[in-house]
Write an enzyme that holds these catalytic residues in place. Structure first.
Site, PDB file in Angstrom:
ATOM      1  N   GLU A  93      -3.675  -9.054   1.389  1.00 54.87           N
ATOM      2  CA  GLU A  93      -4.106 -10.481   1.353  1.00 54.87           C
ATOM      3  C   GLU A  93      -5.356 -10.953   2.419  1.00 54.87           C
ATOM      4  OE1 GLU A  93      -1.173 -13.499   1.743  1.00 54.87           O
ATOM      5  OE2 GLU A  93      -1.105 -13.233   3.703  1.00 54.87           O
ATOM      6  N   CYS A 106      -9.976 -14.104   7.462  1.00 53.24           N
ATOM      7  CA  CYS A 106      -8.768 -13.588   8.304  1.00 53.24           C
ATOM      8  C   CYS A 106      -8.508 -12.491   7.620  1.00 53.24           C
ATOM      9  CB  CYS A 106      -7.456 -14.445   8.196  1.00 53.24           C
ATOM     10  SG  CYS A 106      -5.892 -13.818   8.876  1.00 53.24           S
ATOM     11  N   CYS A 113       3.612  -4.197   7.642  1.00 53.75           N
ATOM     12  CA  CYS A 113       3.509  -4.166   8.858  1.00 53.75           C
ATOM     13  C   CYS A 113       4.897  -3.332   9.532  1.00 53.75           C
ATOM     14  CB  CYS A 113       3.384  -5.389   9.677  1.00 53.75           C
ATOM     15  SG  CYS A 113       3.151  -5.159  11.520  1.00 53.75           S
ATOM     16  N   CYS A 117       8.605  -8.305  13.187  1.00 59.80           N
ATOM     17  CA  CYS A 117       8.855  -9.481  14.057  1.00 59.80           C
ATOM     18  C   CYS A 117       9.835 -10.286  13.261  1.00 59.80           C
ATOM     19  CB  CYS A 117       7.724 -10.274  14.395  1.00 59.80           C
ATOM     20  SG  CYS A 117       6.829  -9.217  15.403  1.00 59.80           S
ATOM     21  N   CYS A 120       8.402 -13.033  10.848  1.00 59.83           N
ATOM     22  CA  CYS A 120       7.170 -12.608  10.251  1.00 59.83           C
ATOM     23  C   CYS A 120       7.574 -12.330   8.672  1.00 59.83           C
ATOM     24  CB  CYS A 120       6.073 -11.928  10.890  1.00 59.83           C
ATOM     25  SG  CYS A 120       4.875 -11.305   9.801  1.00 59.83           S
ATOM     26  N   CYS A 335       0.566 -15.828   6.980  1.00 58.86           N
ATOM     27  CA  CYS A 335       0.627 -14.449   7.013  1.00 58.86           C
ATOM     28  C   CYS A 335       1.596 -13.651   6.167  1.00 58.86           C
ATOM     29  CB  CYS A 335       1.125 -14.101   8.422  1.00 58.86           C
ATOM     30  SG  CYS A 335       1.392 -12.386   9.154  1.00 58.86           S
TER      31      CYS A 335
HETATM   32  N1  SAH Z   1       0.164  -8.336  13.950  1.00 59.44           N
HETATM   33  C1  SAH Z   1      -0.938  -9.176  14.803  1.00 59.44           C
HETATM   34  C2  SAH Z   1      -1.657  -9.841  13.661  1.00 59.44           C
HETATM   35  C3  SAH Z   1      -1.119 -10.580  12.331  1.00 59.44           C
HETATM   36  S1  SAH Z   1       0.019 -11.673  12.800  1.00 59.44           S
HETATM   37  C4  SAH Z   1       0.010  -9.983  15.733  1.00 59.44           C
HETATM   38  O1  SAH Z   1       1.168 -10.239  15.552  1.00 59.44           O
HETATM   39  O2  SAH Z   1      -0.800 -10.800  16.618  1.00 59.44           O
HETATM   40  C5  SAH Z   1      -0.898 -13.134  13.113  1.00 59.44           C
HETATM   41  C6  SAH Z   1      -0.087 -14.301  13.645  1.00 59.44           C
HETATM   42  O3  SAH Z   1       0.582 -14.996  12.716  1.00 59.44           O
HETATM   43  C7  SAH Z   1       0.843 -13.698  14.729  1.00 59.44           C
HETATM   44  O4  SAH Z   1       0.556 -14.684  15.886  1.00 59.44           O
HETATM   45  C8  SAH Z   1       1.803 -14.134  14.267  1.00 59.44           C
HETATM   46  O5  SAH Z   1       2.947 -14.489  15.348  1.00 59.44           O
HETATM   47  C9  SAH Z   1       1.724 -15.346  13.310  1.00 59.44           C
HETATM   48  N2  SAH Z   1       2.920 -15.498  12.341  1.00 59.44           N
HETATM   49  C10 SAH Z   1       3.696 -14.527  11.645  1.00 59.44           C
HETATM   50  N3  SAH Z   1       4.596 -15.091  10.818  1.00 59.44           N
HETATM   51  C11 SAH Z   1       4.432 -16.375  11.126  1.00 59.44           C
HETATM   52  C12 SAH Z   1       5.488 -17.446  10.494  1.00 59.44           C
HETATM   53  N4  SAH Z   1       6.218 -17.161   9.657  1.00 59.44           N
HETATM   54  N5  SAH Z   1       5.117 -18.540  11.254  1.00 59.44           N
HETATM   55  C13 SAH Z   1       3.853 -18.882  11.770  1.00 59.44           C
HETATM   56  N6  SAH Z   1       3.233 -17.809  12.400  1.00 59.44           N
HETATM   57  C14 SAH Z   1       3.472 -16.494  11.923  1.00 59.44           C
HETATM   58 FE1  SF4 Z   2       3.517  -7.244  12.312  1.00 62.32          FE
HETATM   59 FE2  SF4 Z   2       4.095  -9.832  11.681  1.00 62.32          FE
HETATM   60 FE3  SF4 Z   2       4.669  -8.877  14.127  1.00 62.32          FE
HETATM   61 FE4  SF4 Z   2       2.212  -9.269  13.544  1.00 62.32          FE
HETATM   62  S1  SF4 Z   2       3.697 -10.896  13.512  1.00 62.32           S
HETATM   63  S2  SF4 Z   2       3.086  -7.484  14.348  1.00 62.32           S
HETATM   64  S3  SF4 Z   2       2.096  -8.689  11.348  1.00 62.32           S
HETATM   65  S4  SF4 Z   2       5.415  -7.927  11.996  1.00 62.32           S
END
Ligand code: SAH
Ligand code: SF4
Length: 357
Positions: A93, A106, A113, A117, A120, A335
């Protein structure tokens, strides 16, 4: 066997080299890049400003792949989320976000991934399939630009995936986006967001272009960060800080820190003091992202009051603080979630609620 080369896998320079070997002048590369990276043409025989015999020759040697747009979902605030099918059938996406005079895309850098996290949806629910190739990253911007008929001014690497686990392709894609032979987007308008992969930060520090760096911090307390960002064990805050300072000294550029607000987890006074200690001496911008919940998540969305309270407290620190609203336009909060909707892995209703999809 007929092993054709992907024309989109070549940098401008590499293409000039290949053409030279064929006895052709460099301006041919400009013409070809114009067709593939500006017009989005995929049929080499339709490169009409190139003589037919050369077109035929090129067609024997090269092919031009594209990403197929499967779905575009517009939100009431003007942002549009796209799902693209890759040549191998995987889906990713990308999001278009208009904001005042900016038109940002974006992009995703991986299918899923591997980091996982705890807040996420991409990492937790989609898992990980593979790295994207450089052209697959650039294509997301090109296809969106063509589909909407707009020139893209900014690109953020904040979609699915961790850019620095795919460093070479990510940087090659940023160079292509920046090239005036391709999308011609200013280096300072291209932001790469990392969860804190330290070797990638050092490598980007040494890169001649002024690409911007964003760090997903989420907690400046080591034990807490480890709880939500598993890779923090391998790349601890102490080392991360050194890498970020090295980047700052090399580039003399502000660094953006993203901070997903997880109420009751990372928003206490102790958390704020830790942020202050971590950022001391570093010109930075902190971007608060209210957690965007998904089914099965172990955190809840913060209330307006909790967001305002955390925001106000952060504003007492000597850094720029911005707040990302958890709506359809919020690319970060979104995301990974559109892919989930289509894969039908989860009930869509809770995701749609409050997301303006
Ligand atoms: N992997 C990279 C880039 C993609 S994630 C990173 O982690 O920086 C991009 C952003 O989306 C990150 O700052 C991440 O913490 C945020 N993000 C992911 N899941 C989220 C959620 N459920 N609510 C709010 N922000 C989220
Ligand atoms: Fe991967 Fe999501 Fe963590 Fe970014 S925030 S590193 S996309 S698991």
């Amino acid at each position: 066997m007929n092993e054709k080369t992907n024309l989109k896998s070549l940098s401008y320079r590499e293409l000039v080299g290949k053409l030279r070997d064929m006895g052709e002048k460099p301006y041919r590369a400009t013409q070809i890049f114009n067709w593939i990276w500006k017009k989005g043409e995929t049929d080499i025989m339709r490169f009409s400003d190139i003589k037919k015999s050369l077109r035929g020759q090129l067609n024997e040697m090269f092919f031009v792949p594209k990403l197929v747009e499967k779905e575009g979902v517009a939100s009431s605030d003007g942002s549009v989320k796209f799902i693209f099918e890759l040549p191998d059938g995987n889906e990713i996406e990308s999001v278009f976000i208009p904001d005042r005079d900016r038109r940002t895309v974006c992009v995703s850098t991986q299918v899923g991934c591997p980091i996982g996290c705890k807040f996420c949806a991409t990492g937790l629910l989609l898992g990980y399939k593979r790295n994207l190739e450089a052209w697959e990253i650039v294509e997301q911007v090109l296809r969106i630009s063509l589909a909407l008929g707009v020139r893209i001014s900014n690109v953020v690497y904040m979609g699915m995936g961790e850019p620095f686990l795919n460093y070479d392709a990510v940087v090659a894609s940023a160079e292509l986006l920046n090239s005036d032979h391709a999308l011609n987007i200013g280096a300072r308008k291209i932001t790469i967001s990392t969860v804190g992969i330290i070797p990638g930060i050092y490598r980007l520090s040494a890169h001649p272009k002024q690409f911007k760096l964003a760090i997903s911090l989420h907690s400046a307390i080591q034990e807490k960060r480890e709880e939500i960002v598993p890779i923090a064990r391998r790349y601890p805050l102490k080392e991360l800080k050194k890498a970020i300072f090295a980047y700052y000294h090399a580039k003399k550029r502000f660094i953006t820190f993203e901070y997903v607000l997880l109420p009751g987890f990372n928003d206490s006074d102790e958390d704020i003091e830790a942020i202050d200690r971590f950022l001391k001496g570093l010109p930075s911008k902190i971007n608060i992202i209210p957690f965007n919940p998904f089914p099965g998540a172990r955190f809840r969305a913060p209330t307006e009051e909790e967001i305002a309270c955390f925001h106000t407290k952060l504003l007492t620190l000597p850094y720029t603080v911005t707040l990302r609203r958890s709506k359809g336009q919020d690319v970060r909060a979104a995301c990974g979630q559109l892919a989930l909707l289509r894969e039908g892995k989860v009930d869509v209703k809770p995701l749609m609620k409050g997301h303006d999809l």
